[in-house]
Design a protein around this motif. Structure first.
Motif: not given
Lengths: 292, 797
Positions: A278-285
């Motif tokens: 998994s690639i870390e995403r920027t938190p959607v919030t």
């Protein structure tokens, strides 16, 4: 004395004696309509080749492979237009300079033509004619053209004809049950094609050992510029592969199939199964925006 | 006169049932006169009534009902002074009697002594709200005084309690009540009641009701009202207010020329009482941008009717709109707030607007908060207060205030402000990590004022909660195609399992901002999660972060992960060479290299790159690789032996080595070992077969068959059948090969050879064609098919 001097002057001033180059023609498979057409083509080709190397060029037609081979051995013929199938059988120290063209093509399919039938099975035990290529004509038919798919004794006889036109004439006269000849020829009345056979290269222009590399280049260039007749309309650059590809077919190898091997991924696949990334995403919030 | 008669009728009706109940009444002679008086009064025979009632009082001066009925006669004759004197005498006899107090209060009010009369009536209704007679007087009094809520309350009480015999009087009272509704901003109720009054009018169309209908309609729908007002044009000379109202509607509909014309027409007709006309003209001028003229007209209106607060408030509106908010505040402050907020809520609302115009939302909150609580049904004051609360960063208070406003009367401005307040609160909740609290707020915002920003934030909340946000974020992306919104919509699609729908959105997002690493990272994360890391690699390779970007490290790490994942996907697909390439490219400084190195070693094995595989395997030998235990430590030695065994010369030694490892291997390692033994033996058998060492090949196949492996069983059986074929055991070979062909396509090639050897050329050709169709790659196959097809392709040769 004065006469002797004059004679010496005359001799000295006379043009040097031009070298002669003989272009041999042994191409029984080529469907020349007549012997005179064959001679005419040889003559014109000899002239063209002669001019290319600054020599007097002549053409000479050979009816038999043995005669042609002897002339080559003696050095009487150093350049020749010769059937590729003959070369595949006879070998020799030659260099392929160009492939002749008929109807714009350098290779032509062959065909099995018969009278009164269009079934191969009807020809079992029959007599078949093929243009002579200087030897191994049965192998030409059975291995090269039929790929070893029929037994050696399938036909009663496989005999040679002087050339393609003769073979077809014999079929037309009922002197043979079938013939094996190149396509693109007129079939005699009452005959029909039984099988379409593989394509082979037709006659090729070759230079034998004595011809220098420089002359070979000039001859090849001259050949490409040559304009002949309907049977040999011209030439295209070629190499020895056109002969080797026929030579290989004279031997039909015993068929042997492959072994089956499991894919190596099946060996190592278990080691990497179930792995997840998994690639870390920027938190959607963090993309939320207040009204301005 | 009409009203006095109505009130008298009311008093008559009141006294009828009461007479029988009074304890001081006897069956004396005076009772007969009272009844005679009552009858005469009911029939409008005032002289007879007065005579009979005077006699009754003469006979029995303590008969209270005689006083009350006699006072009704005085009221009917507008002889209020006499009526008051009479009822004062009655009051002396019965000071707390409700009938007496009502009659006295009524006479006083009718005589204009409201200061004394109204408290008496209020005293009565306070004690008994069902006293319809007192309520009626009070209702009319309050109406005349402009006390609309009080008038409404009293008249509604009257209608609730009045006896049925007074029903015929309803129409005229309806008009009053409807008028009060209209003036107290309840035009829908007003319209309904005016309509009822018109229908109930005995003359089939009371003019006041007709005008009222037009007025109320104008308050609700000017477009519709102007048609009604046009119908009233014939009476406009008599009722110039028709022009006034029509002008106000024209103004509301944007017909400023019409408004100005009607206003001037009104002024021409009503030069003396023309404040409303000046106000209309002033507002029309304001709408036309003539603010100086507008101000002048409204100032005139205010000076003409200083008691009419409305003109001052309108002047303030014009001043504010002209950018003179401070002047507007000054004008309003000079006027001062109404004694009761409900009497002039517009003053408060405009004060708030003007203060907002001065960029002073704090004062608005300070001054309007308590007033708004008092004005329970007033939407405009809540709108301005909510706007101020938003500006002072009190969005939660603003939500409450604006929700109230929206519930009372919704307008686009209310919804817009409420939406903003909800989004502000929602976003704050999101920032605090409370998506669950944010989501309903944002959903409500989408309901009241959906727009791109609302949908974006709602989608974010839904994504954070793991909800399906596709619909809302698609909507956001449609309204706002900015890269981040497109990215969020794409993420929603991907999260819902629709990676195919996500890709075009991600493409558009990146097309809009090719250097946006954030988008590339998100796309890559979606692709890796969806099991297509190869696309993740492409996306990340195409989008490099700018120098010294804070995202550089994340980008590098993401690319490494994507390449690693893509490598394993390639490995599973059987493409070891590509896997090796990707794993080599996945190296980044400082990474945890062991996992990648272990996978690289495995990929090199799969790529049949013996040298690279041995080198990589030796590098991880003794380490714990991320393989299922105990293969984590045992895989390397097994694969080293396996790789070495693929060399023909070392196969035997390798098989011995693998056999020696058998005792230590369990679970996945044992499977790996068994498979290694089988593959090495099969490979060695193949080498022997190719060099025509059939016995040796058979020996290795026996080893392969004996290996404990899950894979390769069919291949072993196939290869044994091939040896049978070579050795001339055609029927046995054909039987086995036919059986294996569905699983081992190479069997079809050998099957063709077997049939050919049996002279069954058509079957041979068919088998080879099936092999070609199954994708078998075997160099001579095409020539075999051509040769066979040439002779046997059309059936019998």
């Amino acid at each position: 004395m004065r006469a002797l001097v004059i004679a010496l002057v005359v001799l000295a001033s006379a043009p040097a004696r031009a070298e002669t180059i003989t272009v041999g023609l042994f191409a029984p498979t080529a469907p020349f309509p007549s012997t005179s057409a064959r001679v005419e083509l040889a003559s014109r080709l000899g002239d063209q080749v002669g001019k290319a190397v600054g020599a007097t060029g002549t053409g000479k037609v050979f009816a038999r492979g043995g005669d042609f081979a002897a002339a080559v051995r003696k050095g009487e013929v150093t350049v020749a237009l010769v059937d590729a199938a003959y070369l595949a059988v006879a070998g020799g120290n030659y260099t392929v300079l160009a492939a002749s063209l008929r109807g714009g093509d350098a290779t032509h399919a062959w065909q099995l033509v018969a009278r009164g039938t269009d079934k191969l099975s009807a020809l079992e035990g029959k007599r078949v004619l093929v243009p002579g290529i200087g030897g191994r004509e049965p192998e030409l038919v059975l291995d090269v053209l039929l790929g070893g798919e029929v037994a050696k004794d399938y036909f009663a006889k496989i005999e040679t004809a002087p050339d393609t036109v003769s073979a077809l004439a014999a079929l037309g006269l009922g002197k043979a049950d079938a013939v094996v000849v190149p396509t693109g020829v007129e079939l005699p009345a009452g005959s029909q094609k039984v099988l379409e056979l593989p394509a082979l290269s037709g006659p090729v222009l070759v230079a034998y050992g004595a011809v220098s590399a420089a002359s070979r280049e000039k001859i090849a260039a001259a050949a490409l510029a040559f304009r002949g007749d309907a049977t040999v309309s011209g030439f295209r650059a070629a190499d020895s592969d056109v002969v080797k590809s026929i030579a290989r077919r004279f031997v039909v190898p015993a068929k042997r199939g492959p072994f089956a091997m499991p894919a190596i991924r099946l060996l190592v696949g278990d080691l990497v199964e179930g792995r997840t990334f998994s690639i870390e995403r920027t938190p959607v919030t963090s993309f939320a925006v207040k009204p301005r | 006169m009409k009203r006095a008669l109505a009130i008298a009728a009311c008093l008559v009706a009141l006294s009828a049932p009461a007479s029988a109940q009074r304890p001081n009444q006897g069956e004396d002679e005076s009772a007969a006169f009272v009844e005679e008086g009552r009858r005469a009064l009911r029939e409008g025979e005032l002289d007879d009534a007065a005579k009979a009632l005077d006699q009754a009082l003469a006979l029995n001066p303590r008969r209270i009902e005689a006083y009350v009925l006699r006072s009704a006669v005085y009221a009917s004759r507008k002889e209020y002074t006499a009526g008051i004197a009479l009822m004062r005498r009655a009051q002396a006899l019965a000071p707390a009697d409700a009938d007496v107090l009502t009659a006295l209060g009524s006479q006083l009010v009718l005589a204009g002594s409201v200061q004394e009369g109204v408290p008496l009536l209020e005293q009565v209704v306070a004690k008994d709200p069902s006293r319809y007679d007192a309520q009626l007087l009070l209702g009319h009094y309050f109406h005349d005084s402009g006390k609309w809520p009080d008038s409404i309350a009293a008249l509604e009480a009257y209608f609730r309690n009045r006896p049925s015999e007074l029903k015929r009087e309803d129409a005229r009272h309806y008009v009053e009540l409807a008028d009060a509704y209209l003036r107290f901003r309840q035009p829908a109720k007003a319209l309904a009641l005016f309509t009822t009054a018109q229908k109930a009018s005995s003359r089939g169309g009371d003019l006041r009701a007709r005008i009222g209908i037009a007025w109320a309609t104008a308050a609700l729908d000017c477009k519709k009202a102007r048609r009604l007002l046009e119908e009233l044009e014939p009476i406009a000379d008599t009722f110039p207010e028709v022009w006034l109202v029509d002008g106000q509607c024209a103004l509301a509909l944007g017909d400023t020329s019409g408004a100005l014309g009607l206003g001037r027409k009104y002024l021409a007709k009503m030069p003396k009482s023309s404040a409303a006309g000046h106000a209309l003209v002033g507002e029309a001028q304001a709408a036309r941008g003539n603010l100086t003229e507008a101000r002048k007209e409204l100032e005139t209106a205010a000076s003409l009717e200083p008691q009419r607060r409305r003109w001052t408030v309108r002047l303030a509106v014009v001043l504010r709109r002209a950018g003179l908010a401070a002047d507007a505040v000054a004008v309003l402050d000079k006027l001062g707030p109404p004694a009761n907020a409900a009497l002039d809520p517009d003053w408060w609302t405009e004060l708030g607007e003007a203060l907002l115009g001065q960029n002073d939302p704090g004062t608005v909150v300070e001054r309007l908060t308590a007033v708004a609580a008092e004005l329970t049904g007033d939407a405009p004051i809540r709108v301005v207060l909510g706007a101020a609360q938003l500006q002072v960063d009190k969005p939660e208070l603003a939500v409450k205030t604006l929700e109230e406003a929206d519930a009372i009367h919704t307008t686009p401005r209310t919804r817009k402000l409420l939406g903003e307040a909800l989004v502000s609160v929602g976003v704050a909740k999101l920032a605090a990590g409370d998506a669950a609290a944010a989501e309903p707020l944002l959903a409500r915002a989408a309901e009241v004022d959906g727009n791109a920003l609302v949908w974006r934030n709602l989608g974010i909340a839904q994504l954070a909660l793991g909800m399906n946000a596709v619909a809302v974020l698609d909507r956001a992306a449609k309204a706002d195609g900015s890269p981040i919104v497109l990215m969020l919509a794409a993420r929603a699609h991907a999260a819902s399992g629709d990676i195919a729908g996500a890709r075009p959105l991600y493409e558009r997002a990146l097309a809009g901002d090719r250097t946006n690493v954030e988008i590339a990272l998100d796309w890559a994360a979606s692709e890796v999660a969806a099991g297509d890391p190869a696309i993740a690699v492409i996306v990340l390779e195409k989008t490099a972060p700018p120098a010294r970007s804070p995202l550089t490290a994340r980008h590098q790490q993401a690319l490494s992960i994507a390449r690693h994942a893509a490598a394993l996907a390639q490995l599973r697909a059987g493409n070891g060479a590509k896997a090796v390439e990707l794993l080599r490219a996945a190296a980044v400084p400082g990474e945890a290299q062991l996992a990648r190195k272990c996978d690289l070693a495995v990929a090199a094995v799969a790529a049949s790159d013996a040298q690279a595989a041995l080198s990589a395997l030796k590098a991880v030998q003794g380490e714990s690789c991320p393989f299922p235990a105990p293969a984590d430590t045992q895989a390397a030695p097994i694969l080293i032996a396996f790789t070495e065994g693929l060399s023909a010369k070392r196969a035997g030694k390798s098989l011995d080595r693998l056999t020696s490892l058998a005792g230590k291997s369990t679970g996945p390692a044992a499977h790996l070992l068994g498979t290694s033994v089988r593959v090495v033996a099969l490979n060695a058998a193949q080498d022997a077969y190719k060099s025509n060492q059939l016995a040796k090949a058979r020996k290795y196949l026996a080893s392969a068959r004996a290996a404990n492996a899950r894979v390769g069983t069919d291949e072993v059986a196939h290869n044994l059948a091939v040896l049978d074929l070579v050795e001339g055991k055609l029927d046995a070979a054909i039987g086995q090969l036919e059986k294996l062909a569905p699983r081992v396509p190479e069997a079809l090639v050998n099957l063709g050879i077997a049939y050919e050897k049996k002279g069954e050329h058509a079957k041979a050709l068919d088998a080879w064609k099936r092999a070609r169709k199954a994708g078998v790659r075997y160099a001579p196959l095409a020539d075999w098919i051509d040769a066979k097809a040439r002779i046997y392709g059309e059936g019998e040769p």
